[in-house]
Design a protein around this motif. Structure first.
Motif, PDB file in Angstrom:
ATOM      1  N   GLY A  54      21.094   8.468 -32.029  1.00  0.00           N
ATOM      2  CA  GLY A  54      21.566   7.994 -33.322  1.00  0.00           C
ATOM      3  C   GLY A  54      22.146   9.138 -34.127  1.00  0.00           C
ATOM      4  O   GLY A  54      23.062   8.968 -34.914  1.00  0.00           O
ATOM      5  N   LYS A  55      21.583  10.333 -33.933  1.00  0.00           N
ATOM      6  CA  LYS A  55      22.064  11.504 -34.671  1.00  0.00           C
ATOM      7  C   LYS A  55      21.884  12.765 -33.824  1.00  0.00           C
ATOM      8  O   LYS A  55      21.265  12.698 -32.748  1.00  0.00           O
ATOM      9  N   GLY A  56      22.407  13.876 -34.333  1.00  0.00           N
ATOM     10  CA  GLY A  56      22.351  15.135 -33.578  1.00  0.00           C
ATOM     11  C   GLY A  56      20.975  15.786 -33.663  1.00  0.00           C
ATOM     12  O   GLY A  56      20.174  15.451 -34.535  1.00  0.00           O
ATOM     13  N   GLY A  57      20.708  16.682 -32.740  1.00  0.00           N
ATOM     14  CA  GLY A  57      19.500  17.497 -32.801  1.00  0.00           C
ATOM     15  C   GLY A  57      18.228  16.850 -32.303  1.00  0.00           C
ATOM     16  O   GLY A  57      17.153  17.418 -32.416  1.00  0.00           O
ATOM     17  N   VAL A  58      18.318  15.640 -31.719  1.00  0.00           N
ATOM     18  CA  VAL A  58      17.095  14.968 -31.242  1.00  0.00           C
ATOM     19  C   VAL A  58      16.781  15.311 -29.784  1.00  0.00           C
ATOM     20  O   VAL A  58      15.780  14.855 -29.231  1.00  0.00           O
ATOM     21  N   GLY A  59      17.666  16.091 -29.168  1.00  0.00           N
ATOM     22  CA  GLY A  59      17.441  16.485 -27.780  1.00  0.00           C
ATOM     23  C   GLY A  59      18.206  15.617 -26.781  1.00  0.00           C
ATOM     24  O   GLY A  59      17.860  15.562 -25.599  1.00  0.00           O
ATOM     25  N   LYS A  60      19.273  14.989 -27.240  1.00  0.00           N
ATOM     26  CA  LYS A  60      20.073  14.115 -26.368  1.00  0.00           C
ATOM     27  C   LYS A  60      20.617  14.876 -25.159  1.00  0.00           C
ATOM     28  O   LYS A  60      20.466  14.426 -24.018  1.00  0.00           O
ATOM     29  N   SER A  61      21.212  16.046 -25.418  1.00  0.00           N
ATOM     30  CA  SER A  61      21.806  16.810 -24.308  1.00  0.00           C
ATOM     31  C   SER A  61      20.720  17.306 -23.356  1.00  0.00           C
ATOM     32  O   SER A  61      20.901  17.290 -22.133  1.00  0.00           O
ATOM     33  N   THR A  62      19.597  17.726 -23.931  1.00  0.00           N
ATOM     34  CA  THR A  62      18.493  18.198 -23.096  1.00  0.00           C
ATOM     35  C   THR A  62      18.006  17.060 -22.193  1.00  0.00           C
ATOM     36  O   THR A  62      17.792  17.261 -20.990  1.00  0.00           O
ATOM     37  N   GLU A 116      11.749   8.553 -26.202  1.00  0.00           N
ATOM     38  CA  GLU A 116      11.387   9.196 -27.474  1.00  0.00           C
ATOM     39  C   GLU A 116      11.108  10.661 -27.175  1.00  0.00           C
ATOM     40  O   GLU A 116      10.143  10.989 -26.485  1.00  0.00           O
ATOM     41  N   ASN A 117      11.956  11.516 -27.705  1.00  0.00           N
ATOM     42  CA  ASN A 117      11.812  12.954 -27.452  1.00  0.00           C
ATOM     43  C   ASN A 117      11.061  13.589 -28.626  1.00  0.00           C
ATOM     44  O   ASN A 117      11.036  13.032 -29.717  1.00  0.00           O
ATOM     45  N   MET A 118      10.478  14.727 -28.381  1.00  0.00           N
ATOM     46  CA  MET A 118       9.697  15.462 -29.394  1.00  0.00           C
ATOM     47  C   MET A 118       8.670  14.510 -30.026  1.00  0.00           C
ATOM     48  O   MET A 118       8.415  14.533 -31.215  1.00  0.00           O
ATOM     49  N   SER A 119       8.111  13.679 -29.177  1.00  0.00           N
ATOM     50  CA  SER A 119       7.240  12.607 -29.615  1.00  0.00           C
ATOM     51  C   SER A 119       5.908  13.134 -30.151  1.00  0.00           C
ATOM     52  O   SER A 119       5.341  12.584 -31.083  1.00  0.00           O
ATOM     53  N   PRO A 121       6.887  15.272 -24.879  1.00  0.00           N
ATOM     54  CA  PRO A 121       6.296  16.153 -25.887  1.00  0.00           C
ATOM     55  C   PRO A 121       7.252  17.278 -26.307  1.00  0.00           C
ATOM     56  O   PRO A 121       8.254  17.528 -25.631  1.00  0.00           O
ATOM     57  N   ILE A 122       6.906  17.919 -27.389  1.00  0.00           N
ATOM     58  CA  ILE A 122       7.627  19.135 -27.784  1.00  0.00           C
ATOM     59  C   ILE A 122       7.082  20.244 -26.900  1.00  0.00           C
ATOM     60  O   ILE A 122       5.865  20.460 -26.851  1.00  0.00           O
ATOM     61  N   GLN A 123       7.959  20.895 -26.182  1.00  0.00           N
ATOM     62  CA  GLN A 123       7.495  21.959 -25.281  1.00  0.00           C
ATOM     63  C   GLN A 123       8.357  23.195 -25.474  1.00  0.00           C
ATOM     64  O   GLN A 123       9.525  23.212 -25.062  1.00  0.00           O
ATOM     65  N   PRO A 124       7.801  24.214 -26.126  1.00  0.00           N
ATOM     66  CA  PRO A 124       8.605  25.401 -26.422  1.00  0.00           C
ATOM     67  C   PRO A 124       9.253  26.003 -25.170  1.00  0.00           C
ATOM     68  O   PRO A 124      10.378  26.501 -25.229  1.00  0.00           O
ATOM     69  N   GLU A 125       8.584  25.925 -24.007  1.00  0.00           N
ATOM     70  CA  GLU A 125       9.160  26.557 -22.804  1.00  0.00           C
ATOM     71  C   GLU A 125      10.429  25.833 -22.350  1.00  0.00           C
ATOM     72  O   GLU A 125      11.276  26.407 -21.668  1.00  0.00           O
ATOM     73  N   LEU A 126      10.568  24.590 -22.778  1.00  0.00           N
ATOM     74  CA  LEU A 126      11.768  23.828 -22.432  1.00  0.00           C
ATOM     75  C   LEU A 126      12.996  24.496 -23.069  1.00  0.00           C
ATOM     76  O   LEU A 126      14.037  24.658 -22.433  1.00  0.00           O
ATOM     77  N   THR A 127      12.840  24.894 -24.321  1.00  0.00           N
ATOM     78  CA  THR A 127      13.942  25.546 -25.035  1.00  0.00           C
ATOM     79  C   THR A 127      14.301  26.868 -24.362  1.00  0.00           C
ATOM     80  O   THR A 127      15.478  27.199 -24.209  1.00  0.00           O
ATOM     81  N   LEU A 149      13.926  27.721 -21.192  1.00  0.00           N
ATOM     82  CA  LEU A 149      14.640  27.465 -19.929  1.00  0.00           C
ATOM     83  C   LEU A 149      16.056  26.944 -20.208  1.00  0.00           C
ATOM     84  O   LEU A 149      17.019  27.349 -19.566  1.00  0.00           O
ATOM     85  N   ALA A 150      16.163  26.061 -21.219  1.00  0.00           N
ATOM     86  CA  ALA A 150      17.458  25.462 -21.541  1.00  0.00           C
ATOM     87  C   ALA A 150      18.439  26.522 -22.039  1.00  0.00           C
ATOM     88  O   ALA A 150      19.638  26.465 -21.757  1.00  0.00           O
ATOM     89  N   ASP A 151      17.924  27.491 -22.775  1.00  0.00           N
ATOM     90  CA  ASP A 151      18.808  28.517 -23.339  1.00  0.00           C
ATOM     91  C   ASP A 151      19.283  29.523 -22.305  1.00  0.00           C
ATOM     92  O   ASP A 151      20.194  30.299 -22.561  1.00  0.00           O
TER      93      ASP A 151
HETATM   94  P1  ADP Z   1      21.224  17.079 -29.249  1.00  0.00           P
HETATM   95  O1  ADP Z   1      22.018  16.982 -28.000  1.00  0.00           O
HETATM   96  O2  ADP Z   1      20.556  15.791 -29.632  1.00  0.00           O
HETATM   97  O3  ADP Z   1      21.978  17.681 -30.390  1.00  0.00           O
HETATM   98  P2  ADP Z   1      19.805  19.215 -27.908  1.00  0.00           P
HETATM   99  O4  ADP Z   1      19.493  18.644 -26.591  1.00  0.00           O
HETATM  100  O5  ADP Z   1      20.930  20.184 -28.015  1.00  0.00           O
HETATM  101  O6  ADP Z   1      19.990  18.054 -28.992  1.00  0.00           O
HETATM  102  O7  ADP Z   1      18.446  19.849 -28.446  1.00  0.00           O
HETATM  103  C1  ADP Z   1      18.363  20.513 -29.697  1.00  0.00           C
HETATM  104  C2  ADP Z   1      17.369  21.672 -29.581  1.00  0.00           C
HETATM  105  O8  ADP Z   1      16.058  21.158 -29.379  1.00  0.00           O
HETATM  106  C3  ADP Z   1      17.644  22.578 -28.393  1.00  0.00           C
HETATM  107  O9  ADP Z   1      17.378  23.896 -28.772  1.00  0.00           O
HETATM  108  C4  ADP Z   1      16.646  22.112 -27.334  1.00  0.00           C
HETATM  109  O10 ADP Z   1      16.282  23.170 -26.456  1.00  0.00           O
HETATM  110  C5  ADP Z   1      15.475  21.695 -28.196  1.00  0.00           C
HETATM  111  N1  ADP Z   1      14.660  20.637 -27.587  1.00  0.00           N
HETATM  112  C6  ADP Z   1      15.077  19.413 -27.170  1.00  0.00           C
HETATM  113  N2  ADP Z   1      14.047  18.691 -26.689  1.00  0.00           N
HETATM  114  C7  ADP Z   1      12.941  19.475 -26.803  1.00  0.00           C
HETATM  115  C8  ADP Z   1      11.563  19.307 -26.482  1.00  0.00           C
HETATM  116  N3  ADP Z   1      11.090  18.163 -25.969  1.00  0.00           N
HETATM  117  N4  ADP Z   1      10.725  20.343 -26.731  1.00  0.00           N
HETATM  118  C9  ADP Z   1      11.175  21.483 -27.269  1.00  0.00           C
HETATM  119  N5  ADP Z   1      12.448  21.711 -27.603  1.00  0.00           N
HETATM  120  C10 ADP Z   1      13.344  20.720 -27.375  1.00  0.00           C
END
Ligand code: ADP
Length: 357
Positions: free
Chosen positions: A114-122, A276-279, A314-320, A322-324
């Protein structure tokens, strides 16, 4: 005793994995000879940068060495001449540069929020990773051209898609996910891209149609966020089979996701389910779920939208972390595996959806 005819027949079994035709049929085999048990031939490639080059040679060698009396195989590679390319691609009636004719994509699933920053791309990238782990052939199209972030999560270091006579060859991740994004084509990946509507539509259609995806079980499409013109344009430009909605436990996120869902409805694209992300955050000390963003409203939303909850992450700091660093493929999470299991039970029913139009 093996003769040239038998050798040719064996080579007819060697397929170009991208073009799905035999290397003999494609006119790639030249100067074939057999002398004192050694088979020699020239393999003419559509491009010397062909990523399938080694695989095709290995396969040819394996088949020829299995023939009676063949002791050695010598293969020389060269690029096809323009006339040869013309002959092959003209003969099959395929337009040069029109990759779509080589693509066979079974399911195209878009990820929308629905909006940005919810973890859609992740989530989109994680879906691709999990499907690949299950052995499916997977591609991911970063159609979030307003903020392309997929390559950063899946590709380490510099990588550029290569051109070929059939179209653009996507970049492959470590585990073999085919990745295509506007970011991979920019001279400076940090450069901002400002797209206007018609340009977005053109770019996306090109990304979808001019990329040599080959045979894929799943193409995951990361849509631009929200119900903007950009996401609408992308949804109309690609024949999607289904949409996965990503949300977070906030009432506002729920409201905007309803909007996104109604947009999908209007376009006649089935919603596969909600993630549901960051649930919640799993407390490392007591192991309890802490609802950092408030209580989950996934179930309620699912009822309203008449679609299943595929899972809560869940919110998982290690996910960020690895993603980065382009290492998302190293992420292991039981929660996500069950999301994919559930998605796979829903998706096959939807294959008569819009993409079959
Ligand atoms: P969007 O595509 O909705 O804008 P992103 O996928 O780019 O969102 O995620 C935004 C930020 O949140 C990124 O830094 C990503 O690593 C982080 N993030 C996404 N999902 C999680 C999660 N479940 N736990 C921790 N960090 C997350």
């Amino acid at each position: 005793m093996t003769d040239l005819e038998t050798i040719r027949k064996a080579l007819e079994q060697v397929m170009d994995p991208e073009l799905h035709r035999s290397i003999v049929d494609l006119g790639m085999v030249h100067d074939l000879e057999l002398k004192d048990g050694t088979v020699r031939f020239t393999l003419a490639l559509t491009t010397m940068a062909c990523p399938m080059r080694q695989g095709m040679q290995d396969e040819a060698r394996r088949r020829l060495l299995a023939l009676d009396g063949v002791k050695a195989v010598e293969i020389e590679c060269r690029e096809m001449t323009d006339a040869e390319k013309q002959a092959v691609f003209g003969q099959s009636g395929r337009r040069r540069g029109s990759a779509e004719a080589y693509n066979d994509i079974k399911h195209i699933i878009a990820v929308l929020s629905g909006k940005g920053g919810v973890g859609k791309s992740t989530v989109a990238a994680l879906l691709a990773v999990a499907l690949r782990r299950k052995g499916y052939r997977v591609g991911i199209l970063d159609a979030d051209i307003t903020g392309p972030s997929i390559p950063k999560m899946l590709i380490q270091g510099e990588a550029r898609p290569m051109g070929s006579p059939m179209g653009i060859l996507p970049v492959e991740s470590k585990s073999g996910i085919k990745v295509m994004s506007i970011n991979l084509l920019l001279a400076d990946p940090n450069q901002a891209v400002i797209w206007r509507g018609p340009l977005i539509s053109g770019a996306i259609q090109q990304f979808y149609g001019d990329v040599v995806w080959g045979e894929l079980d799943y193409l995951i499409v990361d849509l631009p966020p929200g119900t903007s013109d950009a996401s609408l344009t992308v949804m109309q430009s690609i024949p999607l089979n289904g949409i996965v909605l990503v949300t977070t436990p906030q009432s506002l996120a729920g409201m905007v996701v309803r909007k996104a869902s109604s947009m999908a409805d209007q376009l006649g694209i089935p919603i596969v389910g909600i993630i549901e992300n960051m649930s919640y955050f799993l407390c490392p000390h007591c192991g309890r779920e802490v609802a950092l963003f408030g209580p989950s409203n996934a179930a309620e939303l699912a009822v309203a939208l008449r679609t299943p909850v595929l899972g809560r992450l869940p919110i998982q700091p290690e996910l960020t972390v690895l993603a980065d660093s382009g290492r998302l493929e190293e992420y292991q999470a039981a929660e996500f595996d069950s999301v994919v299991e559930r998605m796979l039970t829903v998706v096959p029913e939807q294959m008569s959806g819009p993409a079959a139009r």
